[in-house]
Design a protein around this motif. Structure first.
Motif, PDB file in Angstrom:
ATOM      1  N   HIS A   1       0.839  -1.357   0.003  1.00  0.00           N
ATOM      2  CA  HIS A   1      -0.534   0.378  -0.559  1.00  0.00           C
ATOM      3  C   HIS A   1       1.225   0.710   0.737  1.00  0.00           C
TER       4      HIS A   1
ATOM      5  N   GLY B   1       0.751   3.553   1.447  1.00  0.00           N
ATOM      6  CA  GLY B   1       0.336   4.584   2.554  1.00  0.00           C
ATOM      7  C   GLY B   1       1.423   4.530   3.522  1.00  0.00           C
ATOM      8  N   GLN B   2       1.649   3.361   3.681  1.00  0.00           N
ATOM      9  CA  GLN B   2       2.894   2.803   4.201  1.00  0.00           C
ATOM     10  C   GLN B   2       4.207   2.992   3.459  1.00  0.00           C
TER      11      GLN B   2
ATOM     12  N   GLU C   1       4.623   5.900   2.531  1.00  0.00           N
ATOM     13  CA  GLU C   1       4.245   7.495   3.272  1.00  0.00           C
ATOM     14  C   GLU C   1       5.059   6.777   4.310  1.00  0.00           C
ATOM     15  N   ALA C   2       4.427   6.405   5.150  1.00  0.00           N
ATOM     16  CA  ALA C   2       4.993   6.212   6.642  1.00  0.00           C
ATOM     17  C   ALA C   2       6.210   6.413   6.843  1.00  0.00           C
ATOM     18  N   ALA C   3       6.861   5.634   5.792  1.00  0.00           N
ATOM     19  CA  ALA C   3       8.516   5.277   5.267  1.00  0.00           C
ATOM     20  C   ALA C   3       8.935   6.369   5.471  1.00  0.00           C
ATOM     21  N   GLN C   4       8.681   7.485   4.239  1.00  0.00           N
ATOM     22  CA  GLN C   4       9.324   8.456   3.780  1.00  0.00           C
ATOM     23  C   GLN C   4       8.998   9.609   5.056  1.00  0.00           C
ATOM     24  N   ALA C   5       7.755   9.636   5.614  1.00  0.00           N
ATOM     25  CA  ALA C   5       7.619  10.806   6.554  1.00  0.00           C
ATOM     26  C   ALA C   5       8.269  10.451   8.012  1.00  0.00           C
TER      27      ALA C   5
ATOM     28  N   HIS D   1      13.379  -2.499   3.806  1.00  0.00           N
ATOM     29  CA  HIS D   1      12.777  -3.100   4.775  1.00  0.00           C
ATOM     30  C   HIS D   1      11.348  -3.148   4.724  1.00  0.00           C
ATOM     31  N   ILE D   2      10.691  -2.397   3.135  1.00  0.00           N
ATOM     32  CA  ILE D   2       9.123  -2.375   3.402  1.00  0.00           C
ATOM     33  C   ILE D   2       8.250  -2.770   2.314  1.00  0.00           C
TER      34      ILE D   2
ATOM     35  N   PRO E   1      10.374  -7.410   1.769  1.00  0.00           N
ATOM     36  CA  PRO E   1       9.604  -8.548   2.630  1.00  0.00           C
ATOM     37  C   PRO E   1       7.949  -8.071   2.622  1.00  0.00           C
ATOM     38  N   GLN E   2       7.263  -7.957   1.850  1.00  0.00           N
ATOM     39  CA  GLN E   2       5.603  -7.782   1.612  1.00  0.00           C
ATOM     40  C   GLN E   2       5.488  -8.076   0.491  1.00  0.00           C
TER      41      GLN E   2
END
Lengths: 240, 256
Positions: free
Chosen positions: A115, A117-118, A120-124, A135-136, A139-140
């Motif tokens: 997704h 958003g995930q 973006e959360a890592a960018q944030a 890392h994001i 693995p997924q």
């Protein structure tokens, strides 16, 4: 019709030796195709339109033409541009190119399933693109990719038999040579089929292992990971 | 002049589909100040927050966080866009909490909090874990360190997301409707954590529909509509003595 497996038994060492070539062909070209396919998948989802188009055209051509044709093409076209290729490198090139095209599409699907958003959360949090991939995304994407990737790997192992047409001394060509001199086609093909089945079964086993490896929430943290995170000891309070 | 934590001048954002999400925003947030953004959906609250940490690139205008221009390097001549690496480094100093949490589902709660410390700040895993455990304790989740997000309630997920942002020791926290996706009975636990943060003096910019919370915690409330700031003031001024018709109508609709 008489069936006599003693001939097959007699030629078994030669067949096994040839299956080593089949394994090398399959694993080497799949490995190269995995690395290139991964890089192409990143290109396929990149912000650069020209790169997406370029990779798209590559996948379109390679996936849209027979591997058999590609094998002949590399083998016979190389001398035309002044390079003489032995059968083995020609087969590796054609099979890697094919593997890369299929893997590119599989990896792309995996990457796009993560997704937005995930990311973006890592960018944030301040992660760079390379770290987000590592890392994001990977693995997924892994757990989504494993079944189609392994299906493709198994097809690829069987398709390695096509390298026989450009005289790579792998399992299929060896089998053909044996039964055309012994006239024991049924026995030799049965044993050869069993060897293929054994090889692809190993891949099925690998698939089960990888699926277990990527089902994180069932396994929980490994003992090593818990130790790294200091979860194997009583909580030590620190000043806020 | 006292250094502001966030300074926004003439911020405009027009999306590629032609929507003018922000149409000239000027806003400052002082250190330790809590500012709530209210307004109808589509008014630009989210876009404003996302421009502050450069998840969206502004079409024009200037955003500064702690005095530094976001996304651009200033010097002699026209400002130049920063390299991706430097933009990432700037984002590390700004905490952000999303409406839909966006926890990483393949990691435990603790790993979600620890990843930024290890991969961005370069902490050893053990040291990062100590900080992570402390942050999760702070949001009341000491017993959920090894839980995966899918096994947590919405309120717990959002508290992990807050801990994840706090672990980076940000200079300011941005909240994008942090309780809008939660079941009503779970809203309180998240607001309580945010209230505690405000009491500790964290600078916060919060897009929210929780008017009671804004009234209780916000030093200032900003009412946005159609990409502009329509009215700005204390919670009392905005909620009890609204001047503009648009704000009055909005307050009637949300029933306050």
């Amino acid at each position: 019709m008489n069936i006599d497996f003693s001939v097959a038994w007699q030629y078994l060492p030669i067949l096994l030796e040839a299956s080593v070539m089949t394994v090398i062909l399959t694993v080497l070209s799949q490995t190269i195709g995995t690395v290139i396919g991964f890089l192409m998948a990143l290109g396929r989802v990149s912000a650069f339109g020209w790169l997406r188009t370029l990779v798209g055209i590559y996948v379109w051509i390679i996936r849209g033409t027979p591997l058999l044709l590609q094998l002949f093409f590399v083998y016979y076209a190389a001398p035309a541009i002044g390079v003489t290729l032995d059968a083995f490198p020609a087969a590796i090139i054609a099979m890697s190119a094919s593997s890369a095209a299929y893997n590119c599409e599989i990896f792309r699907a995996g990457i796009q399933a993560v997704h937005r958003g995930q990311i973006e959360a890592a960018q944030a949090v301040g992660m760079t693109y390379a770290r987000i991939v590592r890392h994001i995304i990977v693995p997924q994407a892994m757990r989504i990719i494993v079944p189609p990737y392994m299906s493709n790997f198994i097809s690829h192992a069987k398709n390695s038999s096509m390298a026989s047409v450009i005289t790579v001394q792998e399992l299929m060509l060896t089998a053909q040579m044996i039964y055309s001199s012994t006239y024991r086609a049924i026995e030799i093909l049965t044993v050869t089929g069993a060897i293929y089945l054994f090889l692809t079964s190993c891949l099925t086993g690998l698939q089960l292992y990888l699926e277990r490896l990527t089902s994180y929430e069932e396994r929980g943290l490994s003992r090593r990971r818990r130790r790294q995170l200091l979860l194997d000891r009583p909580v030590i309070g620190i000043a806020a | 002049m006292r250094q502001q934590i966030i300074e926004i001048q003439g911020l405009r954002k027009r999306y590629q589909n032609g929507v003018q999400a922000l149409d000239g925003i000027d806003l400052v947030v002082a250190p330790r100040e809590v500012v709530c953004l209210v307004g109808p959906s589509g008014s630009g609250k989210s876009t404003l927050l996302r421009c502050i940490n450069f998840l969206e690139e502004p079409s024009s205008g200037v955003v500064r966080v702690d005095g530094r221009r976001i996304g651009f390097k200033e010097g002699d001549g026209p400002p130049r866009r920063l390299a991706a690496r430097n933009i990432a480094a700037m984002r590390a100093e700004i905490g952000m909490v999303f409406q839909l949490f966006y926890l990483w589902p393949h990691m435990t709660a603790l790993e979600n909090v620890v990843l930024g410390l290890v991969s961005v700040k370069g902490y050893a895993v053990g040291e990062a874990s100590r900080i992570g455990q402390e942050m999760l304790r702070k949001v009341g989740l000491s017993d959920k360190l090894e839980a995966y997000p899918e096994h947590l309630s919405g309120g717990q997920r959002q508290r992990v997301a807050i801990a994840r942002a706090l672990a980076m020791r940000p200079k300011v926290m941005l909240f994008d409707e942090p309780t809008s996706a939660l079941d009503p009975e779970l809203v309180g636990e998240v607001l309580a954590v945010m209230e505690q943060l405000a009491a500790e003096g964290m600078s916060m910019l919060i897009a929210t529909h929780e008017m009671d919370f804004a009234r209780k915690v916000a030093h200032r409330v900003v009412f946005l509509d159609k990409g502009r700031i329509v009215e700005m003031g204390t919670a009392g001024e905005i909620f009890d003595r609204p001047r503009h018709d648009r704000l009055k109508r909005f307050l009637e609709r949300v029933g306050k």
